[in-house]
Design a protein around this motif. Structure first.
Motif: not given
Ligand code: ADP
Ligand code: MG
Ligand code: ZN
Length: 477
Positions: A15, A170, A174, A179-182, A185, A187, A321
């Protein structure tokens, strides 16, 4: 008896604001080909310049995965020809990756299991091909975005372990904020290598490499399918061929993409346009300082500080989060033991979030309102547990405080015996056969009668109080 042998190659998009070898923006979802320049479009004579933030992120991941970070690292060209790769080579790392020889401990049924990490290296992403009817379009906005490749040793022994490894990896990345590690998407992307062998054997079998895996579940499902397929071949005495196979989500099968005979020769050689890089011990130490509390550490701390089980803590810390959201609420809950709060977070709140395809941290319920509701249900028994959940749902929807919702919907729990007498009289009168069952010793009948009281009061009766009164009435009379 056969066992599966699995190794994963994971790519994560870092990111950073700018691409890895030019100043183009990495912002997602922009008009195609608006974030390009001569460097990432591979124009002749354009020269790459390393984005140090990307290198720093790579070091960070290497350290978090217990790797030895190399003081001397260099980039290499990996050649292949494809329209998404404008230079016809990808700048990657071959023999001197940023980090190597690390490990990740995953949780398995019997305890912890160490999966060794072979290497972590930095490279550039390719562009994106968009296929439409009978044309193909290419978008180079992604070309040159920083990508980290994390290669495990073939230490994984089941599709479930592969799944756990990915979840933990992941989560760590995170937490590092790099990185979002999605996977949706793109990523985070994963190729899975699998072979089988007789349990206890020391040599590796012939592997297949699985591609086109779009979710962690797809990784697990495809590995399960592939282990079965290989075992079927082995048992019937047929040969397993080294090949790359595609996971076909629709038919839940893997299909051949290419065999080893067609395997690529990438003709690696050092990238002449970039110097080797030296990362000093001091710099590495400084980056290590910047590593935050990681999920495992936070999990133990939650157990110790808040009196939670390992299982509950594990669920709460997995997403950074969510962990912060939970902790904000633990801090202001007056009791030392936070289990009640954890239960409400993991149970009803997670269910509400899931219904909306969200995570708990995305729900706009203030810590104060949330805790007030728990207190109303669990301590004051002002409303029933069931209605408590309904109120929570309403809180998520409207943002109103629980007391207002309880009043508006008239949900206050009836705990005072006097107010329940009339309903209980009616239930006794209407359910003579259950009353007799109870009197003749079938104690189950009591729960049925409590249920009837709950129904009559629209869930507002305090079930404990209702039960006490019923019992008293039925045995006393
Ligand atoms: P390749 O050259 O085909 O890319 P590598 O030796 O570089 O193969 O390994 C790539 C990945 O495949 C690694 O994650 C490694 O652990 C895994 N791997 C290698 N050999 C096997 C095998 N026989 N069975 C399962 N996984 C394997
Ligand atoms: Mg490979
Ligand atoms: Zn560029």
């Amino acid at each position: 008896m056969y066992e599966a042998v699995i190794g994963l190659e994971v790519h994560v998009q870092l990111k950073t604001k700018a691409k890895v070898f030019c100043a183009c923006s990495t912002e997602f979802g922009q008009e195609p080909n608006t974030q390009t320049c001569p460097v990432c479009l591979g124009f002749p004579g354009a020269l790459p310049v390393l984005n140090f933030t990307a290198l720093e992120y790579a070091v960070k991941v290497g350290l978090a995965l217990n790797c030895s970070v190399q003081e001397f690292t260099k980039f290499d060209r990996k050649h292949y020809y494809y329209p998404d790769l404008p230079k016809n080579f990808q700048i990657s790392q071959y023999d001197l990756p940023v980090a190597k020889e690390g490990y990740l401990d995953i949780e398995v049924g019997s305890g912890q299991k160490r999966i060794r990490i072979r290497r972590v290296h930095l490279e550039e992403d390719a562009g994106k091909l968009i296929h439409r009817d009978n044309i193909s379009l290419v978008d180079y906005n992604r070309a040159g975005q920083p990508l980290l490749e994390i290669v495990s040793e073939p230490d994984i022994r089941s599709p479930q372990e592969a799944y756990e490894y990915l979840v933990d990896l992941k989560s760590i990345i995170q937490y590092l904020g790099v990185s979002d590690c999605d996977m949706e998407k793109g990523t985070l992307r994963c190729d899975a290598n699998i072979s089988i062998r007789h349990k206890g054997a020391s040599v590796l079998g012939t592997k297949s490499e699985l591609k086109n895996l779009n979710s962690f579940k797809a990784v697990k499902d495809s590995l399960e399918y592939e282990a079965q397929r290989q075992q079927g071949l082995a048992e019937s005495g047929r040969e397993i061929i080294q090949e790359t196979r595609l996971w076909d989500e629709k038919s839940s099968r893997t299909l051949v993409m290419r065999s080893k005979e067609e395997a690529k020769d990438y003709r690696y050689f050092p990238e002449p346009d970039l110097p080797p890089f030296i990362i000093s011990r001091e710099k590495i130490a400084q980056i290590r300082q910047g590593i935050p509390e990681l999920p495992k550490e936070r999990r133990s701390r939650f157990q110790k500080e808040y009196g939670l089980s390992q299982y509950d803590s594990g669920i709460l810390v997995s997403l950074k989060n969510n962990a912060e959201y939970a902790e904000e609420r633990f801090r202001i809950w007056p009791d030392k033991n936070k289990k009640l709060v954890a239960n409400w977070l993991i149970g009803p709140l997670t269910a509400i979030a899931a219904q909306r395809n969200q995570e708990i941290f995305q729900l706009e319920i203030s810590p104060e309102d949330f805790l007030e509701l728990i207190e109303l249900v669990e301590k004051k028994q002002a409303i029933s547990n069931l209605n408590g959940k309904a109120v929570l749902e309403e809180m998520a929807k409207t943002g109103k405080p629980p007391s207002v919702i309880i009043q508006e919907k008239n949900l206050s729990q009836i705990s005072d015996a006097g107010s329940l007498e009339k309903d209980i009289d009616e239930v006794i009168a209407e359910n003579a056969s259950s009353v007799n069952d109870f009197k003749s010793g079938k104690t189950n009948a009591l729960m049925f009668l409590v249920g009837q009281v709950m129904k009559k009061t629209k869930g507002k009766a305090n079930p404990k109080v209702a039960q006490d009164i019923l019992k008293r009435r039925l045995s006393g009379e």
